[in-house]
Design a protein around this motif. Structure first.
Motif, mmCIF file in Angstrom:
data_model
loop_
_atom_site.group_PDB
_atom_site.id
_atom_site.type_symbol
_atom_site.label_atom_id
_atom_site.label_comp_id
_atom_site.label_asym_id
_atom_site.label_seq_id
_atom_site.Cartn_x
_atom_site.Cartn_y
_atom_site.Cartn_z
ATOM 1 N N TYR A 105 -3.238 3.543 -3.624
ATOM 2 C CA TYR A 105 -2.191 3.282 -4.614
ATOM 3 C C TYR A 105 -1.401 2.042 -4.235
ATOM 4 N N TRP A 138 -0.229 4.328 -0.766
ATOM 5 C CA TRP A 138 -1.047 5.418 -0.203
ATOM 6 C C TRP A 138 -2.465 4.908 -0.065
ATOM 7 N N ASP A 139 -3.236 5.486 0.865
ATOM 8 C CA ASP A 139 -4.582 4.956 1.086
ATOM 9 C C ASP A 139 -5.695 5.837 0.549
ATOM 10 N N GLN A 192 0.839 -1.194 0.000
ATOM 11 C CA GLN A 192 0.000 0.000 0.000
ATOM 12 C C GLN A 192 0.873 1.242 0.000
#
Length: 302
Positions: free
Chosen positions: A184, A179-180, A177
């Motif tokens: 992304y 970015w949340d 992960q």
């Protein structure tokens, strides 16, 4: 006459000799400098780290934002960020080598740099093994091979040791992960996927066509990874951050196995020498996930 000729020859031999130096960058293009580079622009944080590791930290004239390692890098003048370069400042610095990284919004800026007719080296390691290769080639361009070559050899040995220890371990399917919001991740084309391979990990989104695709929580649930990784900055290293969202899905394999892990983003998200340390940390967490198969932990493990 013979004395004059001998004296002239001795004088010529005493003059510093600088033959042109040519290496190939990560695009396979030949990059030639007339003499060892003395004023270098490092236009990505990982490039700054590579140049320091190759013995050329004192030759860096300009960097971009987030070039904060090693500590001495913070004192170097900035010439922009990953969105915009200060071309006037770059021209005033009179660089004799520019080391670039081609990201999504860089094409227009790189085109402007090429107009300066300064040698440009593109650093874009795709595999961990490319990192020491970059160190050696940059060392050649700077004439610092005596530092760069042993540093690269040491990094290769460390990488070989990790590969020998972990690459053939039982595979662990994982979701990385980036970015949340939005969610992304990375595909198999990313160097981070190569770090996973070294550790015996399998990227559940390796087949995606885009290097850094946006995915959905439903897509992650469908893949049902055994481990989920996110990265943290130093300021929130103890926070679960974006990983907390997955605890709402107790049937997810990574949650059932207690395999929600955070790693130092500076080590894994930059393709510099420290990335091998980041890979080592990744390997350790994947080994922990393997141990959880036999005896799942009850408490949160981080």
């Amino acid at each position: 006459m013979k004395h004059v000729t001998t004296t002239l020859l001795a004088t010529l031999l005493a003059l510093p000799a600088h033959a042109a130096i040519t290496v190939r960058d990560d695009d396979g293009n030949a990059v030639t400098v007339a003499r060892p580079a003395q004023r270098i622009l490092a236009l990505a944080p990982h490039i700054t780290e590579l140049l320091f590791a190759a013995g050329g930290g004192d030759r860096i004239a300009g960097v971009v934002s987030y070039s904060d390692y090693p500590e001495a890098a913070k004192k170097i003048a900035q010439v922009g960020d990953n969105r915009q370069y200060d071309m006037e400042r770059i021209i005033a610095m009179k660089p004799d080598l520019i080391v670039i990284w081609m990201h999504g919004s860089a094409e227009r800026q790189i085109a402007m740099l090429r107009q300066l007719k300064v040698p440009i080296y593109h650093s874009d390691p795709k595999k961990l093994a490319d990192i020491p290769n970059n160190m050696e080639r940059l060392g050649q361009l700077m004439g610092t091979e005596k530092v760069a070559a042993p540093a690269a050899a040491q990094l290769r040995a460390k990488l070989a040791s990790l590969t020998a220890r972990y690459a053939q371990r039982p595979p662990v399917r994982l979701f990385y992960q980036v970015w949340d919001k939005p969610l992304y991740t990375i595909s198999g084309a990313s160097i981070i996927s190569d770090a996973m391979r070294v550790c015996g990990g399998q990227n559940v989104f390796a087949a995606m066509k885009i290097v850094a695709p946006v995915v959905t929580p439903e897509g992650v649930l469908q893949e049902n990874p055994e481990a989920i990784f996110a990265t943290s900055e130093k300021s929130d290293a103890d926070s679960e951050g974006g990983l907390a969202m997955w605890r709402a899905f107790p049937s997810l394999a990574a949650v059932r196995g207690n395999n929600l892990f955070r790693l130092n983003g500076d080590l894994l998200n930059r393709a510099g020498p420290r990335m091998v340390d980041g890979a080592a940390a990744l390997c350790e967490k994947l080994e922990l996930a393997r141990q959880h198969r036999a005896a799942p932990a009850v408490k949160a493990a981080k």
